[in-house]
Design an enzyme around this catalytic site. Structure first.
Site: not given
Ligand SMILES: Cc1cc2nc3c(=O)[nH]c(=O)nc-3n(C[C@H](O)[C@H](O)[C@H](O)COP(=O)(O)OP(=O)(O)OC[C@H]3O[C@@H](n4cnc5c(N)ncnc54)[C@H](O)[C@@H]3O)c2cc1C
Length: 348
Positions: A164, A241, A342
């Protein structure tokens, strides 16, 4: 490029809490991303980079500067050394890319089906589930380096992937904007069936499941735990999570066992976690008085997964933080283990 003012951020996140962005813009090309950065710098505004908003808690006061949503799309494919290379725009929806890879019969991301968010979000915390992590398939990450405004392609090793974590959320936080990610997948490869949930799902079948069947199984298992965003399911207003599975030393493990025995309990053994010296955060939370379905006003714990803090409707970011802190305190008092959150906290 449309720069909006005082735009509500809560609807752009899965947790659905938090205040507005002072300024908001979506960058759909590298040139637009660069223009947005110039705008922020010219006004001395702090910058926050938004992906799909699925791993965030936004403060009630919102973000005082510019929120830049990365909207760069496009998926290109080519072959290299027997691998299928997918170069994917950071703004693409992650699960749409997984669906495409599976449809092309390419293995390597099938167990990551159904994870919400953008492609650009996946390297940040080295997204993982059901025995797979993106660090296993990411070949390189194309970034905009905010130190010198150069476009830099980082190879897998340079991203410093771990459980992570990567350089993007640790040592080099806020330095890079992720523009594109290249994944090297195996054409005709076998799906990874390592986790107990998946093994049980396919328990009865004699032949190895296809990538497509694995994807469907993962999505079904995720839906049963509210880990798939399902419209109308109140348990999916979460950030997934909320706590990481703690990595503990042998000494801590012995201490945990002593505490469990004193309570007439046994620490469960999950081979996949055990191999990495991790223990189940969900078990610790559940055995500290926070069961699935726990309710405290507008916030609570998912009725299907003990690690998901949910906004039950009308919660504030302060409500989420208060529950998070209560859980951490109780787990530490009961088990002597400090749980790390997380999701990213924005504007706190
Ligand atoms: C229902 C649910 C289930 C999930 N299951 C999992 C799982 O099984 N495994 C897991 O690892 N995660 C899980 N997650 C967490 C999440 O989905 C992941 O971490 C996902 O990759 C976050 O991506 P995002 O585009 O939504 O990022 P955001 O939430 O928009 O941002 C998260 C972080 O990443 C940074 N970021 C995003 N895009 C960029 C970019 N292009 N450049 C630089 N920084 C960036 C942001 O600044 C922030 O710090 C889950 C979330 C939910 C709601």
């Amino acid at each position: 490029m449309l720069i909006q003012e005082n735009l509500a951020l809560a609807p752009l996140t899965t947790m659905q809490v938090g205040g507005p962005a002072r300024f908001f813009v979506e960058g759909k090309t590298i040139a637009e991303v660069q223009e947005a950065i110039r705008f922020a710098r010219s006004r001395n505004l702090p910058l926050f980079v938004l992906g799909g908003g699925s791993n965030l808690v936004i403060a009630d006061a919102g973000w005082p500067g510019l929120v830049l949503k990365i909207g760069i799309l496009g998926i290109d494919e080519h072959d290299k050394d027997g691998n299928a290379i997918f170069e994917v725009g950071a703004g693409e929806e992650w699960d749409k890319f997984v669906a495409r890879a599976v449809a092309r019969n390419c293995a390597g991301v099938e167990c990551l089906s159904g994870i919400p968010g953008s492609v650009g979000g996946t390297p940040v915390q080295n997204v993982g589930a059901y025995g797979q992590e993106v660090s296993e398939t990411i070949e390189s990450v194309v970034t905009l380096d905010l130190r010198d405004d150069e476009i830099r392609e980082l190879c897998n090793e340079a991203c410093g992937f771990n459980y992570r974590t990567s350089i993007f959320n640790t040592s080099e936080r806020e330095r890079f904007i992720i523009l594109r990610v290249s994944y090297a997948l195996k054409p005709g490869g076998q799906p990874r069936i390592e986790y107990a949930d998946l093994k049980n799902h396919f328990g009865g079948s004699r032949s190895a499941p296809t990538l497509g069947a694995t994807r469907e199984a993962v999505r079904r298992i995720r839906a049963s735990k509210a880990m798939l965003i399902t419209p109308g399911d109140p348990d999916s207003h979460s950030a997934g999570s909320f706590f990481k599975n703690p990595v503990i030393s042998d000494e801590q493990h012995n201490d945990l066992n002593r505490r469990a025995t004193a309570r007439g309990l046994q620490i469960p053994i999950y081979p996949a976690l055990d191999a990495q010296h991790k223990i189940s955060a969900a078990w610790l939370v559940e055995h500290s008085g926070f069961r699935k379905g726990y309710i405290d006003g507008t916030v609570g714990i998912s009725s299907k997964h003990a690690l998901a803090i949910v906004n039950r409707g009308g919660a504030s970011a302060a409500d989420i933080v208060a529950l998070k802190e209560r859980i951490q305190r109780r787990v530490e008092e009961t088990w002597g283990v400090c749980l790390q959150h997380e999701p990213a906290f924005v504007g706190f």
